[in-house]
Design a protein around this motif. Structure first.
Motif, mmCIF file in Angstrom:
data_model
loop_
_atom_site.group_PDB
_atom_site.id
_atom_site.type_symbol
_atom_site.label_atom_id
_atom_site.label_comp_id
_atom_site.label_asym_id
_atom_site.label_seq_id
_atom_site.Cartn_x
_atom_site.Cartn_y
_atom_site.Cartn_z
ATOM 1 N N LYS A 29 38.681 64.978 60.201
ATOM 2 C CA LYS A 29 38.117 64.818 61.531
ATOM 3 C C LYS A 29 38.230 63.372 62.030
ATOM 4 C CE LYS A 29 33.813 65.854 63.835
ATOM 5 N NZ LYS A 29 32.434 65.537 63.481
ATOM 6 N N ASN A 30 37.955 62.392 61.174
ATOM 7 C CA ASN A 30 37.813 61.005 61.626
ATOM 8 C C ASN A 30 38.985 60.085 61.275
ATOM 9 O OD1 ASN A 30 34.855 60.870 62.606
ATOM 10 N ND2 ASN A 30 34.716 61.889 60.632
ATOM 11 N N CYS A 31 39.742 60.436 60.276
ATOM 12 C CA CYS A 31 40.696 59.478 59.719
ATOM 13 C C CYS A 31 42.150 59.954 59.786
ATOM 14 C CB CYS A 31 40.360 59.184 58.256
ATOM 15 S SG CYS A 31 38.581 59.118 57.919
ATOM 16 N N ALA A 32 42.358 61.266 59.729
ATOM 17 C CA ALA A 32 43.716 61.785 59.561
ATOM 18 C C ALA A 32 44.620 61.511 60.759
ATOM 19 C CB ALA A 32 43.674 63.283 59.255
ATOM 20 N N ALA A 33 44.050 61.320 61.956
ATOM 21 C CA ALA A 33 44.881 61.059 63.134
ATOM 22 C C ALA A 33 45.755 59.833 62.905
ATOM 23 C CB ALA A 33 44.000 60.862 64.364
ATOM 24 N N CYS A 34 45.242 58.850 62.225
ATOM 25 C CA CYS A 34 46.029 57.649 61.916
ATOM 26 C C CYS A 34 46.608 57.700 60.501
ATOM 27 C CB CYS A 34 45.160 56.403 62.038
ATOM 28 S SG CYS A 34 44.616 56.061 63.720
ATOM 29 N N GLY A 36 46.963 60.233 58.418
ATOM 30 C CA GLY A 36 47.669 61.438 58.013
ATOM 31 C C GLY A 36 46.851 62.236 57.011
ATOM 32 N N LYS A 37 47.019 63.531 57.035
ATOM 33 C CA LYS A 37 46.287 64.404 56.110
ATOM 34 C C LYS A 37 46.571 64.020 54.669
ATOM 35 C CE LYS A 37 44.473 68.754 56.569
ATOM 36 N NZ LYS A 37 43.806 69.562 57.423
ATOM 37 N N THR A 43 51.737 59.447 61.062
ATOM 38 C CA THR A 43 51.388 60.129 62.304
ATOM 39 C C THR A 43 51.820 59.220 63.450
ATOM 40 O OG1 THR A 43 49.236 59.083 62.423
ATOM 41 C CG2 THR A 43 49.348 61.153 61.203
ATOM 42 N N LYS A 44 51.748 59.752 64.664
ATOM 43 C CA LYS A 44 52.142 58.954 65.820
ATOM 44 C C LYS A 44 51.285 57.685 65.888
ATOM 45 C CE LYS A 44 53.193 59.594 70.660
ATOM 46 N NZ LYS A 44 52.494 60.050 71.872
ATOM 47 N N ALA A 45 49.966 57.855 65.849
ATOM 48 C CA ALA A 45 49.067 56.696 65.927
ATOM 49 C C ALA A 45 49.225 55.808 64.695
ATOM 50 C CB ALA A 45 47.623 57.165 66.057
#
Ligand code: HEC
Length: 109
Positions: A29-34, A36-37, A43-45
């Motif tokens: 929820k909080n970390c994977a956007a940057c 990655g899972k 990731t893009k970000a």
């Protein structure tokens, strides 16, 4: 009665494993956007901000848990003052942050 310490120990154990069990979801929820899972930061970000590779043992050795704790809690900026990680102090408890650091350590390959 000598049972009290045992019961207390059982409760402590239960609490710890409950939050550890939540770590993957909290991370997603909080970390994977940057980051990655899988933690590789692809990731893009993550690429934009140059997130490093948590699966890399050398990178894992390059920071301490205490450093990670401060940076996650208070945020992290690069030398020019650009925000890398926003502060999570208002979103996550100290215990959640510690559990996430332990979880991130498990992403090393
Ligand atoms: C907006 C993107 C972003 C988000 C969201 C984010 N991070 Fe980061 N994180 C970064 C970047 C970029 C770095 C810096 C990489 C470097 O240059 O060392 C970093 C560094 C780290 C480090 C390395 C230790 C340190 O302090 O330098 C850890 C551990 C970490 N992040 C964990 C997390 C956790 C856990 C979360 C979720 C609560 C999270 N990050 C959310 C972008 C992000």
């Amino acid at each position: 009665m000598k049972l009290t310490p045992l019961i207390a120990a059982l409760f402590v154990g239960a609490t710890v494993s409950a939050s550890a069990a939540e770590a993957p979801a909290t991370y997603a929820k909080n970390c994977a956007a940057c980051h990655g899972k899988d933690g590789a930061g692809q990731t893009k970000a993550g690429k934009q901000l140059d997130a490093k590779d948590f699966t890399d043992a050398a990178y894992q050795k390059s920071y301490t848990d205490a450093q990670a704790f401060t940076d996650i809690k208070n945020g992290l900026k690069d030398k020019s003052g650009k925000q890398l990680m926003k502060p999570f102090a208002e979103k996550l408890t100290d215990d959640e942050i510690k559990t996430l650091i332990a979880y991130v350590r498990t992403l090393q390959k």
